[in-house]
Enzyme design. Structure first.
Site, PDB file in Angstrom:
ATOM      1  N   GLU A  55       7.146  -5.140   7.042  1.00  0.00           N
ATOM      2  CA  GLU A  55       5.917  -4.736   7.752  1.00  0.00           C
ATOM      3  C   GLU A  55       5.449  -5.824   8.721  1.00  0.00           C
ATOM      4  O   GLU A  55       4.290  -5.814   9.150  1.00  0.00           O
ATOM      5  CB  GLU A  55       4.791  -4.405   6.762  1.00  0.00           C
ATOM      6  CG  GLU A  55       5.135  -3.360   5.721  1.00  0.00           C
ATOM      7  CD  GLU A  55       5.396  -1.959   6.276  1.00  0.00           C
ATOM      8  OE1 GLU A  55       5.312  -1.770   7.510  1.00  0.00           O
ATOM      9  OE2 GLU A  55       5.694  -1.060   5.468  1.00  0.00           O
ATOM     10  N   HIS A  98      -1.574  -6.122   2.799  1.00  0.00           N
ATOM     11  CA  HIS A  98      -1.150  -4.749   2.522  1.00  0.00           C
ATOM     12  C   HIS A  98      -0.885  -4.612   1.023  1.00  0.00           C
ATOM     13  O   HIS A  98      -0.089  -5.379   0.464  1.00  0.00           O
ATOM     14  CB  HIS A  98       0.110  -4.416   3.318  1.00  0.00           C
ATOM     15  CG  HIS A  98       0.776  -3.145   2.912  1.00  0.00           C
ATOM     16  ND1 HIS A  98       0.118  -1.932   2.874  1.00  0.00           N
ATOM     17  CD2 HIS A  98       2.051  -2.892   2.505  1.00  0.00           C
ATOM     18  CE1 HIS A  98       0.968  -0.989   2.477  1.00  0.00           C
ATOM     19  NE2 HIS A  98       2.139  -1.546   2.245  1.00  0.00           N
ATOM     20  N   HIS A 129      -0.550  -1.708  -2.503  1.00  0.00           N
ATOM     21  CA  HIS A 129      -0.352  -0.325  -2.958  1.00  0.00           C
ATOM     22  C   HIS A 129      -1.427  -0.011  -4.012  1.00  0.00           C
ATOM     23  O   HIS A 129      -1.139   0.094  -5.203  1.00  0.00           O
ATOM     24  CB  HIS A 129       1.057  -0.151  -3.519  1.00  0.00           C
ATOM     25  CG  HIS A 129       2.130  -0.256  -2.470  1.00  0.00           C
ATOM     26  ND1 HIS A 129       3.477  -0.170  -2.756  1.00  0.00           N
ATOM     27  CD2 HIS A 129       2.056  -0.427  -1.123  1.00  0.00           C
ATOM     28  CE1 HIS A 129       4.185  -0.285  -1.628  1.00  0.00           C
ATOM     29  NE2 HIS A 129       3.338  -0.450  -0.628  1.00  0.00           N
ATOM     30  N   GLU A 151     -22.888  -1.426  -2.992  1.00  0.00           N
ATOM     31  CA  GLU A 151     -22.477  -2.576  -2.178  1.00  0.00           C
ATOM     32  C   GLU A 151     -21.531  -2.185  -1.041  1.00  0.00           C
ATOM     33  O   GLU A 151     -21.360  -2.937  -0.084  1.00  0.00           O
ATOM     34  CB  GLU A 151     -21.781  -3.614  -3.067  1.00  0.00           C
ATOM     35  CG  GLU A 151     -20.415  -3.126  -3.541  1.00  0.00           C
ATOM     36  CD  GLU A 151     -19.700  -4.098  -4.458  1.00  0.00           C
ATOM     37  OE1 GLU A 151     -19.385  -3.695  -5.577  1.00  0.00           O
ATOM     38  OE2 GLU A 151     -19.459  -5.240  -4.044  1.00  0.00           O
ATOM     39  N   HIS A 187       0.599   5.951   0.638  1.00  0.00           N
ATOM     40  CA  HIS A 187       1.316   4.676   0.667  1.00  0.00           C
ATOM     41  C   HIS A 187       0.441   3.498   0.214  1.00  0.00           C
ATOM     42  O   HIS A 187       0.770   2.830  -0.745  1.00  0.00           O
ATOM     43  CB  HIS A 187       1.872   4.434   2.080  1.00  0.00           C
ATOM     44  CG  HIS A 187       2.706   3.203   2.202  1.00  0.00           C
ATOM     45  ND1 HIS A 187       3.768   3.098   3.064  1.00  0.00           N
ATOM     46  CD2 HIS A 187       2.640   2.004   1.568  1.00  0.00           C
ATOM     47  CE1 HIS A 187       4.328   1.906   2.954  1.00  0.00           C
ATOM     48  NE2 HIS A 187       3.656   1.217   2.044  1.00  0.00           N
TER      49      HIS A 187
HETATM   50  P1  13P Z   1       8.529  -5.531   1.974  1.00  0.00           P
HETATM   51  O1  13P Z   1       9.191  -5.865   0.649  1.00  0.00           O
HETATM   52  O2  13P Z   1       9.521  -5.503   3.101  1.00  0.00           O
HETATM   53  O3  13P Z   1       7.353  -6.429   2.240  1.00  0.00           O
HETATM   54  O4  13P Z   1       7.996  -4.041   1.871  1.00  0.00           O
HETATM   55  C1  13P Z   1       7.067  -3.666   0.895  1.00  0.00           C
HETATM   56  C2  13P Z   1       6.140  -2.608   1.344  1.00  0.00           C
HETATM   57  O5  13P Z   1       5.097  -2.427   0.746  1.00  0.00           O
HETATM   58  C3  13P Z   1       6.489  -1.781   2.530  1.00  0.00           C
HETATM   59  O6  13P Z   1       5.401  -1.037   2.973  1.00  0.00           O
HETATM   60 ZN    ZN Z   2       3.882  -0.712   1.370  1.00  0.00          ZN
END
Ligand code: 13P
Ligand code: ZN
Length: 275
Positions: free
Chosen positions: A116, A140, A142, A170, A211
């Site tokens: 990413e 980023h 999940h 909040e 995602h």
């Molecule tokens: P990477 O291992 O390349 O960082 O990818 C993980 C991910 O969350 C892709 O969206």
């Molecule tokens: Zn991801």
């Protein structure tokens, strides 16, 4: 100074571990990047190896030319960052054209920065410009409950912002600009990077449907805290909807307006619609 002794590296590693402990980083899920300050690079300069080859980023970030970033490696597990940082993370330098990078430290057993990287760097470029250089962290994750909501709520900024604001008092203070939502896209390339960085012109939080989430902030604590607050709010929403299909009471538009006045935040009226 050794790279691993630098305080920005310690904070980076701690944040990776905090995210792991929250359960947001199964396997290699998620990635983190930090735009390193000049004085911080000076501290670790003797440990950097600038002899590596330039590689294509996959997009162009001219306003980041010459900058250094600390980034998680592609395919590396957040769980392992604290156990073996030199294997899991790296420092990269951007070239003068803004289209190439080289690894200067880390990833000692091979590998490359996160897949990413285009999204991270294009977000950094937007935020560097918009905040006068203040924002330095792009994260980023999940986040489980945020992802779950992308299956049941309309994928609209107005809906996600308003519903998540309502779940914790909040929230409008922590993310007053709101949240951007992007429908499902193939991850890892320039297209999703362009879409995300466009959203980052308006918001500090962007959700990728089915995602995960992207957050931007000035430092590690505020960026992690921002994502943590959004995910907590999504968790409350999931619990509320699991108990009853309809809320019996909630925070109303005028109450948000009162909150905004007392807490000195501007809440855009487009999120305060009548339902
Ligand atoms: P990477 O291992 O390349 O960082 O990818 C993980 C991910 O969350 C892709 O969206
Ligand atoms: Zn991801």
């Amino acid at each position: 100074m050794k790279v691993l002794d630098a305080s920005f590296v310690k904070k980076f590693i701690q944040m990776c571990n905090d995210g792991w402990e929250q359960g947001w980083h199964e396997r290699n899920g998620g990635n983190l990047s930090y735009r390193i300050k000049n004085e911080e690079i000076d501290e670790v300069k003797e440990q950097l190896d600038l002899s590596g080859e330039w590689k294509e980023i996959g997009t162009t970030v001219l306003k980041l030319a010459g900058e250094y970033f600390l980034v998680t490696g592609s395919g590396k597990f957040f769980r392992n960052v604290i156990l073996d940082p030199e294997d899991s993370i790296c420092i990269i330098k951007i070239d003068e054209t803004g289209s190439k990078y080289k690894i200067c430290w880390g990833l000692v057993n091979g590998g490359r920065p996160t897949s990413e990287l285009p999204s991270h760097l294009m977000n950094h470029e937007v935020k560097k410009e918009l905040t006068g250089g203040k924002h330095r962290v792009i994260y980023h994750a999940h986040t489980t409950n945020v992802i779950a909501l992308t299956f049941v709520l309309p994928l609209k900024d107005e809906v996600f912002t308003r519903e998540l604001w309502e779940m914790a008092t909040e929230c409008p203070v922590v993310f007053p600009d709101g949240i951007g939502v992007i429908g499902w896209m193939v991850p890892g390339g320039r297209d999703i990077a362009v879409a995300t960085s466009e959203m980052m012109k308006k918001y500090d939080v962007v959700i990728w449907a089915h995602h995960g989430i992207f957050g931007s902030g000035e430092d590690f604590d505020t960026t992690f805290g921002l994502v943590h607050t959004v995910e907590k709010s999504a968790e409350i929403y999931v619990k509320v909807m699991s108990m009853a299909p309809k809320k019996l009471q909630t925070i109303k538009p005028d109450e948000f307006r009162n909150l905004a006045a007392d807490f000195h935040v501007a809440l855009p009226e487009r999120f305060l619609y009548e339902k």
